[in-house]
Structures are given as structure tokens and as C-alpha cells.
Design an enzyme around this catalytic site. Sequence first.
Site, PDB file in Angstrom:
ATOM      1  N   LYS A 168      -6.822 -11.369   8.739  1.00 29.98           N
ATOM      2  CA  LYS A 168      -5.934 -11.645   7.805  1.00 29.98           C
ATOM      3  C   LYS A 168      -4.451 -11.019   8.115  1.00 29.98           C
ATOM      4  CE  LYS A 168      -4.473  -9.704   4.285  1.00 29.98           C
ATOM      5  NZ  LYS A 168      -3.087 -10.003   4.447  1.00 29.98           N
ATOM      6  N   GLU A 241      -5.289   2.469  10.895  1.00 34.38           N
ATOM      7  CA  GLU A 241      -4.317   2.948  11.560  1.00 34.38           C
ATOM      8  C   GLU A 241      -3.182   2.831  10.545  1.00 34.38           C
ATOM      9  OE1 GLU A 241      -4.272   4.399  14.514  1.00 34.38           O
ATOM     10  OE2 GLU A 241      -6.367   3.698  15.377  1.00 34.38           O
ATOM     11  N   CYS A 275       4.995   2.098  14.406  1.00 35.06           N
ATOM     12  CA  CYS A 275       4.249   3.272  13.847  1.00 35.06           C
ATOM     13  C   CYS A 275       4.648   4.443  14.366  1.00 35.06           C
ATOM     14  CB  CYS A 275       2.983   2.895  13.774  1.00 35.06           C
ATOM     15  SG  CYS A 275       2.136   2.278  15.178  1.00 35.06           S
ATOM     16  N   GLU A 371       8.694   7.894   6.070  1.00 32.65           N
ATOM     17  CA  GLU A 371       8.838   6.983   7.380  1.00 32.65           C
ATOM     18  C   GLU A 371       9.895   5.984   7.074  1.00 32.65           C
ATOM     19  OE1 GLU A 371       5.500   4.327   7.918  1.00 32.65           O
ATOM     20  OE2 GLU A 371       5.471   4.548  10.010  1.00 32.65           O
TER      21      GLU A 371
HETATM   22  P1  NAD Z   1       1.220  -2.740   4.575  1.00 27.54           P
HETATM   23  O1  NAD Z   1       0.433  -1.593   4.256  1.00 27.54           O
HETATM   24  O2  NAD Z   1       1.941  -3.312   3.535  1.00 27.54           O
HETATM   25  O3  NAD Z   1       0.259  -4.195   4.864  1.00 27.54           O
HETATM   26  C1  NAD Z   1      -0.398  -4.351   5.989  1.00 27.54           C
HETATM   27  C2  NAD Z   1      -1.571  -5.291   5.850  1.00 27.54           C
HETATM   28  O4  NAD Z   1      -2.151  -4.896   4.507  1.00 27.54           O
HETATM   29  C3  NAD Z   1      -0.992  -6.399   5.463  1.00 27.54           C
HETATM   30  O5  NAD Z   1      -1.605  -7.677   6.067  1.00 27.54           O
HETATM   31  C4  NAD Z   1      -1.189  -6.769   3.832  1.00 27.54           C
HETATM   32  O6  NAD Z   1      -1.128  -8.079   3.465  1.00 27.54           O
HETATM   33  C5  NAD Z   1      -2.350  -6.041   3.847  1.00 27.54           C
HETATM   34  N1  NAD Z   1      -2.707  -5.494   2.438  1.00 27.54           N
HETATM   35  C6  NAD Z   1      -1.862  -5.499   1.472  1.00 27.54           C
HETATM   36  N2  NAD Z   1      -2.390  -5.081   0.157  1.00 27.54           N
HETATM   37  C7  NAD Z   1      -3.666  -4.931   0.615  1.00 27.54           C
HETATM   38  C8  NAD Z   1      -4.892  -4.424   0.012  1.00 27.54           C
HETATM   39  N3  NAD Z   1      -4.989  -3.775  -1.419  1.00 27.54           N
HETATM   40  N4  NAD Z   1      -6.159  -4.285   0.749  1.00 27.54           N
HETATM   41  C9  NAD Z   1      -6.130  -4.865   2.062  1.00 27.54           C
HETATM   42  N5  NAD Z   1      -5.021  -5.268   2.602  1.00 27.54           N
HETATM   43  C10 NAD Z   1      -3.938  -5.198   2.010  1.00 27.54           C
HETATM   44  O7  NAD Z   1       1.899  -2.392   5.889  1.00 27.54           O
HETATM   45  P2  NAD Z   1       3.260  -3.065   6.564  1.00 27.54           P
HETATM   46  O8  NAD Z   1       4.397  -2.890   5.623  1.00 27.54           O
HETATM   47  O9  NAD Z   1       2.869  -4.715   6.703  1.00 27.54           O
HETATM   48  O10 NAD Z   1       3.374  -2.444   7.864  1.00 27.54           O
HETATM   49  C11 NAD Z   1       3.964  -1.350   8.037  1.00 27.54           C
HETATM   50  C12 NAD Z   1       3.247  -0.058   8.221  1.00 27.54           C
HETATM   51  O11 NAD Z   1       2.082  -0.073   8.774  1.00 27.54           O
HETATM   52  C13 NAD Z   1       3.897   1.468   8.450  1.00 27.54           C
HETATM   53  O12 NAD Z   1       3.495   2.064   7.535  1.00 27.54           O
HETATM   54  C14 NAD Z   1       3.554   1.303   9.959  1.00 27.54           C
HETATM   55  O13 NAD Z   1       3.608   2.748  10.227  1.00 27.54           O
HETATM   56  C15 NAD Z   1       2.189   1.092   9.650  1.00 27.54           C
HETATM   57  N6  NAD Z   1       1.620   0.663  10.902  1.00 27.54           N
HETATM   58  C16 NAD Z   1       0.734   1.879  11.797  1.00 27.54           C
HETATM   59  C17 NAD Z   1       0.412   1.349  13.065  1.00 27.54           C
HETATM   60  C18 NAD Z   1      -0.746   2.383  13.502  1.00 27.54           C
HETATM   61  O14 NAD Z   1      -1.269   1.812  14.694  1.00 27.54           O
HETATM   62  N7  NAD Z   1      -1.073   3.544  13.202  1.00 27.54           N
HETATM   63  C19 NAD Z   1       0.774   0.511  13.647  1.00 27.54           C
HETATM   64  C20 NAD Z   1       1.847  -0.520  13.121  1.00 27.54           C
HETATM   65  C21 NAD Z   1       2.021  -0.287  11.536  1.00 27.54           C
END
Ligand code: NAD
Length: 469
Positions: A168, A241, A275, A371
Amino acid sequence: MSDFRLLINGRFVQGAGTLDVINPATGRTLTAAPRADRAQLEQAVAAAKAAFPTWSATPLQHRAALLVKLAEALEAEQGEFARLLTQEQGKPLPQALWEIDWAIAALRYFATLDLPPKVLKEDATQKIVRQHKALGVVAAITPWNFPVILLIFKVAPALLAGNTVVAKPAPTTPLTTLKFGELCAGILPPGVVNVIVDQNDLGTALTSHPDVAKVAFTGSTATGKKVMASAAGSLKRLTLELGGNDAAIVLGDTDPKDVAPKIYAAAMANAGQVCIAIKRLYVHDSIYDAVCDELGRLARETVVGDGLEPGTQMGPIQNQAQFEKVKGFLEDARQNGKIVAGGGVLEREGYFVQPTIVRDIRDDGQLVREEQFGPVLPVLRYSDIDEVIDRANDTDFGLGGSVWSSDRDRAFGVAARINSGTVWVNKHLDLGPDIPYAGAKQSGIGTELGQEGLEEFTQATIINVANDA
Ligand code: NAD
């Protein structure tokens, strides 16, 4: 009408609804993507569950060979994938090509791994063997900054270990994942990989689903906490992550002209939406002004624009919600610091932010504590090494970090005191498919990549045999 389809049980299906995918370089609709409803999520999980017994029973070498086929198929369509990635995500085309390269390399890397049983102990009385079993259905949930590599980091080890997958993507970047689903449909048995798209409304249903054995999630710390809570009902295996606020510490023995371009690249890659980007920079008092000046120069020289235009070095912020957030950080920077370069948005369509360097900002400001996930870098001054290590560690995040010095041993000693999953010396942002990657503190749980990352997609079972019975 969109050309894209969900992938459920080996078949391409229209979504119960659609959602508009916006090109962040224009702010206009690129295309519509199919949007799944709850019933389609149930069908995807059921398909993955039904495919699991046969798939997990195939020899690992067969599954590895199919990963290689996926790598070859991705390679054959690398140009199309990269173009689509630039259009939905915003990154310049060369960086999109690099992301697809990485994905291909990760598929090939995991295809070389194995999960052999290991004899832990053998003597006259007993033989103790550890083996690894597939878990079942894996939910692979990805964010919008690196939609392709972060998908492959989950799908490749999950499949090699014998699991089946429901993927997803984030609602703002679903297209490359749907296109990857097309490759899977031609290579894998039905149900082994399924792709659904939501509008941030099916995550809980997926992560709490009784037939999902593991959630492999990359995203924000706030969402990661929700995933952990909803997975608790059935004690699912989790890899989280999450967010980061990486500090880089520049020691006083460093040449500003040498270090500034490397630091700038690690802070501004993907318009700061990484990230493990450098998100706070601590520079020794003796070279503080020189480093700020160099970074300012680099920021002013950066070509910002549509990622499809040749020569573009930095693309837009990926979506409007994040664009608004980054504007808030710019406001904080203007109020609490001194802008060296940038400081605003581009007066054009799309979600463009000027690469921004901020100096003389307070440690407790929003831009330093949170962040930013955008091209806005705070540069902070320090004079005492113990004090700056405390400042670097004074955060709930613990993803990455780096130390920069002409004395590698001294830098190593400082790096060892940073409480993060990865700490680099004289570099930052360097990952490899064979290097385990994990977040400390609230930056995550579990490990991705490497043999260790593969084993997280398995249940280790101990078989303990009496040899003397
Ligand atoms: P997000 O948490 O908003 O969304 C990530 C995913 O989770 C999306 O697919 C979203 O649809 C889904 N999602 C939303 N609500 C959910 C729920 N209640 N249950 C399960 N899934 C749900 O993150 P984003 O804004 O898409 O990405 C940015 C963030 O990701 C930043 O904080 C960044 O640091 C982090 N990130 C971390 C890494 C790592 O490897 N640690 C890598 C890339 C990005």
C-alpha cells in the site's frame, strides 16, 4: 479514466473509487489512480493468504530466481519508471533513475541471500538447530519520498523468505507502485503480491487485520505509533522505519570549502525529503562563519525546477500538505534565526521552496527540534565537544548522524557517542542493500536491509533433538 489498476489475486481491477494524483511541479492533476475500498482490501489480504502455502513451499532458489526476473523487468522499463517517478514525486529525472537503479540492485542483492538452517549445538546428548520459516501475509506500507526503493526494501526480502505481500503506497505517490504491480503480475503467481491504494483511510484495517502476520512500515513517527497500537491486537511482527532529525557535527579541524558541498548535498537531496538527511548542522565556532557562507553560496547556485527539465538540481516539495508545513518552518526560521540564503517559496506553479540556510537560530526553535522534511537547514554554533554531543542527542529521534573531521580517529570517538541507528564519519546518507539499517529511539523498531533485515521476515524456530534417547 486512468490506465492504472489495482492488483488483486493476479488480476488488474478498477478501484471502487479514484483519487487524483497531483504533479507537484505544476500543482495540477497528473492522472487519476484507482482507490480501493474495504472490500477490496479484504480481497487482497485473502488472495495473499491463499497464495501463501504454495509460495512458501517453493524452494528459496526458485523465489530468488523470480526476484532476478523482477530486477530484469524493472531494468527493461527503467526509463518509464523514472519518468513516472519524477512526475508523481517531483525529484529530478537523474535522481529518479538513480532510485530505480537502487531498486534493481536491492532485488538482485536479496536474490543472493539464503536462510540455511544453523546447527547451534551438537554433542552426544543433543542437536539444536535453528531454522527460519516464512511468517505469512506481509503488509508493506510506504511513504511518498522514495516510493520505489522503500517498496523494494520490503517486497524483496518478504518474497525471498516465502511470504506473500499486500503493498500500500502513500496516496500522493501510488503510480510507480501500481506499475511495479504490473511487473509482478507477469512474473509471480497470482496473489503473491497484491497492490491496493487508499486515501490514508485503509491503514488501520490493514495493520489490524487478523490475517496479516507482519507489518513492514516506513513513514512518520506519529503514524508508526498508530501502526504499533493497531498491530498489538494480534501481536504482529513489526518493522517500523520512522522519522529522523539527524545531526551533523563539524569539528574545528575541517576545511569549510571541502566539507560544505558534501554536507549541502546530504541536507538538500530530494529537496530535504529524506528520512536520513542532515536536518541540524552543528559547526565549531572557529569555522562557523566560513561554513555558513559556503552553504549559502551553494544554496544560491542550486537550480530549482521541474524535475523533467534538463539541468534541474532540486525539485518541488512532494505534496501540498508538506509544502504548507515547510512554509511554517520558514516562518520559524525568519523569526528565530538569520537567513543566509533562500527563505521563501518560488513564485510559480507547483510546490517549490528555495533551498534555505539559516544561522544563529535557537536550539529550542521548531526548525531545530522538529523534522522539517524540506530544504531548510539550520546551522548552529558550538565550542565544546561534550556540550555539542549532548545537544545532538537531545531529541526523541535517533535515525542517523555524522561527524566531520580531518582526524578520522577523533571523529570515530565522537560518532560512537551519538545515539542513532547509523552514524557516518566524513559522509552522510550512505546506505547499501547489504548494510543493516535501523532507527534508535522513536526513529523505529527493527532492522531493514542486510541478512538481518531478511531474517525479520521470518520466524526463527529452534528444533532441539535428544541424541541419547
Ligand atoms: P506518513 O506516516 O504520513 O505515511 C506513510 C504511510 O502510512 C502512507 O502509505 C500512509 O498512507 C500510511 N498511513 C497513514 N495512516 C496510517 C495508519 N493509521 N495506519 C497505517 N498506515 C497509515 O508518512 P509520509 O508523510 O508519507 O512520509 C514522511 C515520513 O516518513 C517522514 O517522517 C520521514 O522521516 C519518514 N521516513 C522514514 C524513513 C526511514 O527509513 N526511517 C524513510 C522514508 C521516510
